[in-house]
Design an enzyme around this catalytic site. Sequence first.
Site, PDB file in Angstrom:
ATOM      1  N   ASP A   1      -2.029   0.861   7.441  1.00 52.92           N
ATOM      2  CA  ASP A   1      -1.395   1.357   7.421  1.00 52.92           C
ATOM      3  C   ASP A   1      -0.186   0.902   9.078  1.00 52.92           C
ATOM      4  O   ASP A   1       0.481   1.819   8.974  1.00 52.92           O
ATOM      5  CB  ASP A   1      -1.518   2.628   7.882  1.00 52.92           C
ATOM      6  CG  ASP A   1      -2.544   2.963   6.540  1.00 52.92           C
ATOM      7  OD1 ASP A   1      -2.656   3.039   5.694  1.00 52.92           O
ATOM      8  OD2 ASP A   1      -3.274   3.922   6.830  1.00 52.92           O
TER       9      ASP A   1
ATOM     10  N   HIS B   1       0.723   4.956   1.151  1.00 52.13           N
ATOM     11  CA  HIS B   1       0.274   6.013   2.075  1.00 52.13           C
ATOM     12  C   HIS B   1       0.816   7.227   2.551  1.00 52.13           C
ATOM     13  O   HIS B   1       2.087   7.333   2.801  1.00 52.13           O
ATOM     14  CB  HIS B   1       0.151   4.893   3.840  1.00 52.13           C
ATOM     15  CG  HIS B   1      -0.318   5.750   4.881  1.00 52.13           C
ATOM     16  ND1 HIS B   1      -2.083   5.679   4.594  1.00 52.13           N
ATOM     17  CD2 HIS B   1       0.154   7.079   5.320  1.00 52.13           C
ATOM     18  CE1 HIS B   1      -1.894   6.465   5.435  1.00 52.13           C
ATOM     19  NE2 HIS B   1      -1.521   7.165   6.623  1.00 52.13           N
TER      20      HIS B   1
ATOM     21  N   ASN C   1       0.484  -0.963   0.118  1.00 48.98           N
ATOM     22  CA  ASN C   1       0.064   0.045  -0.132  1.00 48.98           C
ATOM     23  C   ASN C   1       0.840   0.936   0.214  1.00 48.98           C
ATOM     24  O   ASN C   1       2.049   1.390   0.590  1.00 48.98           O
ATOM     25  CB  ASN C   1      -0.652   0.138   1.612  1.00 48.98           C
ATOM     26  CG  ASN C   1      -1.700   0.847   1.487  1.00 48.98           C
ATOM     27  OD1 ASN C   1      -2.409   1.720   0.453  1.00 48.98           O
ATOM     28  ND2 ASN C   1      -1.849   1.874   2.302  1.00 48.98           N
TER      29      ASN C   1
HETATM   30  C1  GAR Z   1      -2.336   8.835  -2.953  1.00 47.18           C
HETATM   31  O1  GAR Z   1      -1.679  10.429  -1.991  1.00 47.18           O
HETATM   32  C2  GAR Z   1      -2.394   7.885  -1.609  1.00 47.18           C
HETATM   33  O2  GAR Z   1      -0.930   8.101  -1.076  1.00 47.18           O
HETATM   34  C3  GAR Z   1      -3.135   7.901  -1.324  1.00 47.18           C
HETATM   35  O3  GAR Z   1      -4.596   8.980  -1.335  1.00 47.18           O
HETATM   36  C4  GAR Z   1      -3.592   9.434  -2.782  1.00 47.18           C
HETATM   37  C5  GAR Z   1      -4.342   8.595  -4.468  1.00 47.18           C
HETATM   38  O4  GAR Z   1      -3.779   9.675  -4.539  1.00 47.18           O
HETATM   39  N1  GAR Z   1      -3.567   7.080  -0.464  1.00 47.18           N
HETATM   40  C6  GAR Z   1      -4.038   7.073   1.065  1.00 47.18           C
HETATM   41  O5  GAR Z   1      -4.950   7.749   1.437  1.00 47.18           O
HETATM   42  C7  GAR Z   1      -4.520   5.527   1.481  1.00 47.18           C
HETATM   43  N2  GAR Z   1      -4.892   5.673   2.687  1.00 47.18           N
HETATM   44  P1  GAR Z   1      -4.371   8.588  -6.469  1.00 47.18           P
HETATM   45  O6  GAR Z   1      -5.242   8.651  -6.994  1.00 47.18           O
HETATM   46  O7  GAR Z   1      -3.927   9.934  -7.125  1.00 47.18           O
HETATM   47  O8  GAR Z   1      -2.891   7.722  -6.651  1.00 47.18           O
END
Ligand code: GAR
Length: 206
Positions: free
Chosen positions: A141, A105, A103
């Site tokens: 996480d 994060h 994942n």
């Molecule tokens: C990213 O910033 C990722 O790190 C975060 O969501 C965003 C997705 O962006 N993930 C989380 O928060 C997981 N808990 P994207 O759809 O443009 O890749």
Amino acid sequence: PLRVAALASGRGSNLAALFAAHLPVEYVLVGSDKAKAGALQVARDAGIPTVAMSPKDFPDRVAFDRALFGTVAAAKPDLLVLAGYMRIIDASVVADWEGRAINIHPSLLPKYQGLHTHRRCLEACDSEHGASVHFVTAELDGGPVVAQARIAVGPSDTEATLAERLLVEEHKLLPAVVRAIADGRLTWRGEPLFQGAPLSAPVDLN
Ligand code: GAR
């Protein structure tokens, strides 16, 4: 080649960065809990099979997770990448993927598990922020961190500027980790991951 599946809930910029890196992997399926997720369009544009399922169509979390992750499993991926997948996954389902799912994060784990990581970083007056790629375990996480990217936090930063600058780093970090896995350079609890991959230089990226 390493067979990779991904799950995403959002716009899919990390997925797009993965595809753009032209890694020596085969993308077998992209799934989402949101039929309108941009990530699904990113996958379709790349010619990769997609599946969308809505939690609303299932009686409870575990039924949904079994259906979605069961569909992913049917595509026989070696590795599952959560690229902006925003749902908590039932522990019994996570257990099936131990050591095979990562994942990304947006925090320097173990700091700021969960939501609103940029805001919490600003509120804590941290001088640096970052993103982590970690193995998925039942603890949200909380699995072992594989690799991190860091950015400096300045006095004029806002949630939006942090998110924007961090995303640039995420787009390098996630492909780098998937490449390391495809190259057989990553181990899990001392054992090489993905026995099928060439293991020229097994190292823990931790
Ligand atoms: C990213 O910033 C990722 O790190 C975060 O969501 C965003 C997705 O962006 N993930 C989380 O928060 C997981 N808990 P994207 O759809 O443009 O890749």
